[in-house]
Structure formats: C-alpha cells, structure tokens
Design a protein around this motif. Structure first.
Motif, PDB file in Angstrom:
ATOM      1  N   VAL A   1       0.848  -1.319   0.002  1.00 41.36           N
ATOM      2  CA  VAL A   1      -0.030  -0.205   0.039  1.00 41.36           C
ATOM      3  C   VAL A   1       0.797   1.334  -0.026  1.00 41.36           C
ATOM      4  O   VAL A   1       0.856   2.069  -0.965  1.00 41.36           O
ATOM      5  CB  VAL A   1      -1.065   0.055   1.103  1.00 41.36           C
ATOM      6  N   PHE A   2       1.596   1.398   1.121  1.00 41.21           N
ATOM      7  CA  PHE A   2       2.531   2.817   1.206  1.00 41.21           C
ATOM      8  C   PHE A   2       3.433   3.152   0.105  1.00 41.21           C
ATOM      9  O   PHE A   2       3.634   3.964  -0.480  1.00 41.21           O
ATOM     10  CB  PHE A   2       2.998   2.752   2.587  1.00 41.21           C
ATOM     11  N   ARG A   3       4.152   1.731  -0.092  1.00 46.46           N
ATOM     12  CA  ARG A   3       5.198   2.090  -1.226  1.00 46.46           C
ATOM     13  C   ARG A   3       4.575   2.424  -2.443  1.00 46.46           C
ATOM     14  O   ARG A   3       5.015   3.491  -3.268  1.00 46.46           O
ATOM     15  CB  ARG A   3       6.106   0.967  -1.373  1.00 46.46           C
ATOM     16  N   PRO A   4       3.493   1.593  -3.221  1.00 44.62           N
ATOM     17  CA  PRO A   4       2.933   2.223  -4.389  1.00 44.62           C
ATOM     18  C   PRO A   4       2.415   3.426  -4.275  1.00 44.62           C
ATOM     19  O   PRO A   4       2.389   4.333  -5.246  1.00 44.62           O
ATOM     20  CB  PRO A   4       1.808   1.096  -4.727  1.00 44.62           C
ATOM     21  N   VAL A   5       1.688   3.731  -3.187  1.00 40.92           N
ATOM     22  CA  VAL A   5       1.018   5.148  -2.942  1.00 40.92           C
ATOM     23  C   VAL A   5       2.081   6.400  -2.972  1.00 40.92           C
ATOM     24  O   VAL A   5       2.090   7.334  -3.345  1.00 40.92           O
ATOM     25  CB  VAL A   5       0.071   5.216  -1.732  1.00 40.92           C
ATOM     26  N   GLY A   6       3.254   6.093  -2.298  1.00 44.72           N
ATOM     27  CA  GLY A   6       4.371   6.865  -2.131  1.00 44.72           C
ATOM     28  C   GLY A   6       4.813   7.103  -3.637  1.00 44.72           C
ATOM     29  O   GLY A   6       5.270   8.214  -4.062  1.00 44.72           O
TER      30      GLY A   6
ATOM     31  N   ALA B   1       3.324   6.826  -6.376  1.00 43.60           N
ATOM     32  CA  ALA B   1       2.164   7.491  -7.151  1.00 43.60           C
ATOM     33  C   ALA B   1       2.466   9.181  -6.805  1.00 43.60           C
ATOM     34  O   ALA B   1       2.132  10.171  -7.570  1.00 43.60           O
ATOM     35  CB  ALA B   1       0.845   6.919  -7.085  1.00 43.60           C
ATOM     36  N   LEU B   2       2.373   9.412  -5.476  1.00 41.72           N
ATOM     37  CA  LEU B   2       2.294  10.521  -4.897  1.00 41.72           C
ATOM     38  C   LEU B   2       3.720  11.507  -5.335  1.00 41.72           C
ATOM     39  O   LEU B   2       3.825  12.511  -5.607  1.00 41.72           O
ATOM     40  CB  LEU B   2       2.347  10.837  -3.439  1.00 41.72           C
ATOM     41  N   LEU B   3       4.844  10.708  -5.302  1.00 41.34           N
ATOM     42  CA  LEU B   3       6.147  11.180  -5.706  1.00 41.34           C
ATOM     43  C   LEU B   3       5.863  11.747  -7.249  1.00 41.34           C
ATOM     44  O   LEU B   3       6.328  12.908  -7.824  1.00 41.34           O
ATOM     45  CB  LEU B   3       7.111  10.298  -5.709  1.00 41.34           C
ATOM     46  N   TRP B   4       5.217  10.806  -8.118  1.00 35.66           N
ATOM     47  CA  TRP B   4       5.149  11.228  -9.429  1.00 35.66           C
ATOM     48  C   TRP B   4       4.274  12.391  -9.822  1.00 35.66           C
ATOM     49  O   TRP B   4       4.503  13.420 -10.601  1.00 35.66           O
ATOM     50  CB  TRP B   4       4.508  10.060 -10.327  1.00 35.66           C
ATOM     51  N   VAL B   5       2.982  12.455  -8.905  1.00 34.67           N
ATOM     52  CA  VAL B   5       2.030  13.537  -9.023  1.00 34.67           C
ATOM     53  C   VAL B   5       3.141  14.806  -8.552  1.00 34.67           C
ATOM     54  O   VAL B   5       2.664  15.987  -9.045  1.00 34.67           O
ATOM     55  CB  VAL B   5       1.019  13.092  -8.101  1.00 34.67           C
ATOM     56  N   GLY B   6       3.508  14.729  -7.355  1.00 33.62           N
ATOM     57  CA  GLY B   6       4.322  15.780  -6.804  1.00 33.62           C
ATOM     58  C   GLY B   6       5.374  16.287  -8.028  1.00 33.62           C
ATOM     59  O   GLY B   6       5.611  17.538  -8.141  1.00 33.62           O
ATOM     60  N   ARG B   7       6.058  15.386  -8.899  1.00 34.36           N
ATOM     61  CA  ARG B   7       7.097  15.911  -9.966  1.00 34.36           C
ATOM     62  C   ARG B   7       6.101  16.621 -10.853  1.00 34.36           C
ATOM     63  O   ARG B   7       6.554  17.464 -11.359  1.00 34.36           O
ATOM     64  CB  ARG B   7       7.796  14.769 -10.327  1.00 34.36           C
ATOM     65  N   ALA B   8       4.909  16.006 -11.186  1.00 36.09           N
ATOM     66  CA  ALA B   8       4.248  16.567 -12.193  1.00 36.09           C
ATOM     67  C   ALA B   8       3.466  17.902 -11.807  1.00 36.09           C
ATOM     68  O   ALA B   8       3.484  18.826 -12.880  1.00 36.09           O
ATOM     69  CB  ALA B   8       3.105  15.644 -12.635  1.00 36.09           C
ATOM     70  N   VAL B   9       3.279  18.088 -10.871  1.00 34.60           N
ATOM     71  CA  VAL B   9       2.850  19.193 -10.391  1.00 34.60           C
ATOM     72  C   VAL B   9       3.448  20.399 -10.000  1.00 34.60           C
ATOM     73  O   VAL B   9       3.395  21.633 -10.075  1.00 34.60           O
ATOM     74  CB  VAL B   9       1.379  19.018  -9.154  1.00 34.60           C
TER      75      VAL B   9
END
Length: 324
Positions: free
Chosen positions: A54-59, A61-69
């Motif tokens: 859970v936490f590693r995939p979510v992390g 995804a959040l890292l990718w979203v943070g980079r994109a945003v």
C-alpha cells in the motif's frame, strides 16, 4: 528454555537478594510480556504488508504527482521563461546600465577626486605638518611630559604601594574567613552527609541496583522467550490456514477444476476452433473463386464489346490465385 540463565552471584547480601528475586520477577514479567510481544509481531507483519503493498505504491504515485505538479512546471518556467529573459533582456540591460553609470557617475567622480580633492588634501597635509605640528608641540607636548614626570609618576608610585598593602591585608582576612568557613561546612554538612551516604544511601542504592538489574534481565529473557512463543504461534496459524484453506483449494484446483478444464478444452473449445478455422478457409476459398470468376466475366465482356482487356496487371492478379 531455562529461566535461570544469567550471571552467577557470589554468596553474600546482594547474591541472596538476586536469587530470591530472580524466579518470581521472571515469571511475572514473562506473563506480562508474552501478549505484548505477540501483538508487536502481528503489528510488524501488518506494517510490512502495508508498506510493501500500500504505502510504497501510494508513495511512488504521490512522488510522480508531486513531480508533475511541482517540479516539472518550475523546470519548464526556468528553462523556457527565466533563462531566456535573463539572457536576452536583463544581461543587455545590465550592460547598458553599467555603461551609463560609468559615464554619469564614475568619470565625474574620478575627475573631482583628481583635480579637486587631491590638491585640497595635499594642502591640508602641508598646513598640518608646517603649522599645526610645531604649535601643538609647544603648547601641549612639553607641559604634558613635565606633568607626567614630576606629578603623576610619584603619585602613582604612592598609590601602588598603598594598594599592595591593602591587597595583602585583604588576602590575609579572606584566607582566615575561608579557613573558618571550610571547617564549619566540613563539620556541619560534609561529614553528616558522608555518613548518611555511606551508612544508608549506598546500601539502599546497591539493593535497588540489584532489583533493577534483575528486572532488566527478566525483561530481556521474557522478550526472547515471547519471541519464540510468538514464532511458534505464527507457524501454527500458518499451518492451520494452510491445511484449512490453501491445501483444500489446491486439491480442488488440481483434482476438479484442471480435469474439467482439460475436458472442456478437448471436447468443446478445440472442435469449435477447428470448425471455425475450416469455415474460414472455405469462406476464403469461395470468395477467391468468386473474385476470379468475376474478373474472367468482366474480361470476356470487354472482349465481346471490343474494349481493351485492361492493363497487364489484371492478368497477373488473375494468375496469382491460380499459382497458389
């Protein structure tokens, strides 16, 4: 697992106290620690599962979203807006302002310094050296030297001698008062405190240290024993779930679902696939024959009407199916 493992104590007060406390403390601590260790191991397993699933995939995804945003827009802004703006606008503007400042400020200031301030400074230095220095020596230096030599020096020597005498008297007085206070504090405070420490606090501290050491050793042994117990319970639960869920499911899959699937594949799916392939081949052959017949009829009609039979490519396209 032996609860009696630990350092051997020499026979004496502390050794007898440790032997008397060891078994009861370890039993009580073991009863208290086993549930805590089992809960801790369960939480560790759950945390590892959640972290991996859970936490590693979510992390990520959040890292990718943070980079994109956050990162990529600022990188694009820096690369395509700020750098060209700095290179093509601000740098030429800075060069122009520097040239303008040099022309309007630096050159006039240099001329003012060279042709106005420098001559004035030289004149002021000459006036001080030739006029003010002799006048100052005659009015201030000679009287000051005479006052220092014949008035201030004798007065300073007298004050120094008086200060030395007062310092010796003060040091003697302070030494006497300090010696009296030292022996007073030693007799009234230090010796009673030392006696209380030696006769009361030190034995109590040693007893408390023995108790704390035994309690700590008991917690260590109980934690290790609880780990073995938790491991055994976990293995038992794993074996229970294996024989109640995994093995029956595997047996059903192996002995029921796999033969049924093979039978369905051999009796239904393969014949249906073969029939579909045969129908496809027959359909393709029929369509090919229809196309060849239509081309032949069209060519015969053209010949009958006296029209050209068509480009040579038609004959090649007609002969190609016959060659297959």
């Amino acid at each position: 697992m032996d609860l009696e493992k630990g350092p051997r104590e020499e026979p004496g007060g502390e050794g007898r106290l440790a032997v008397a406390l060891r078994m009861p403390v370890r039993i009580v601590v073991l009863v208290l620690v086993v549930p805590v260790r089992m809960v801790w191991d369960a939480l560790v397993v759950a945390g590892r599962f959640l972290g991996d699933r859970v936490f590693r995939p979510v992390g990520r995804a959040l890292l990718w979203v943070g980079r994109a945003v956050l990162v990529w827009p600022f990188v694009a802004l820096w690369r395509w807006v700020l750098v060209p703006l700095w290179r093509w606008v601000l740098v030429p503007l800075g060069v122009a302002l520097r040239w303008l400042g040099t022309v309007l400020v630096v050159v006039p200031a240099a001329a003012l310094y060279r042709w106005v301030l420098t001559p004035l400074g030289h004149a002021a230095v000459w006036f001080c050296a030739r006029v003010l220095t002799p006048l100052g020596r005659g009015l201030f230096v000679v009287p000051a030297v005479w006052l220092y030599r014949w008035v201030l020096t004798p007065v300073g020597h007298a004050l120094l001698w008086c200060g030395r005498g007062l310092a010796w008297l003060g040091s003697l007085l302070v030494t006497g008062i300090g010696t009296a206070l030292y022996w007073t504090v030693r007799v009234l405070v230090v010796l009673p405190v030392y006696a209380v420490w030696r006769r009361l606090l030190a034995p109590v501290g040693r007893a408390l240290a023995v108790v704390a050491r035994e309690v700590g050793a008991a917690f260590g042994h109980a934690w290790r024993i609880a780990g073995y117990i938790s491991l055994a319970v976990g293995r038992a639960l794993a074996v229970f779930f294996r024989w109640t869920l995994v093995e029956p499911a595997r047996w059903v899959y192996r002995t029921v679902l796999t033969p049924v699937g093979h039978a369905v594949r051999d009796a239904v799916l393969r014949p249906v696939a073969e029939a579909a392939r045969s129908v496809g081949r027959v359909t393709r052959d029929a369509l090919r024959s229809v196309r060849v017949t239509a081309r032949q009829v069209r060519r015969d009609v053209r010949r009958a009407l006296g029209m050209p039979a068509g480009p040579a490519g038609i004959g090649r396209r007609e002969r190609r199916p016959a060659g297959r």
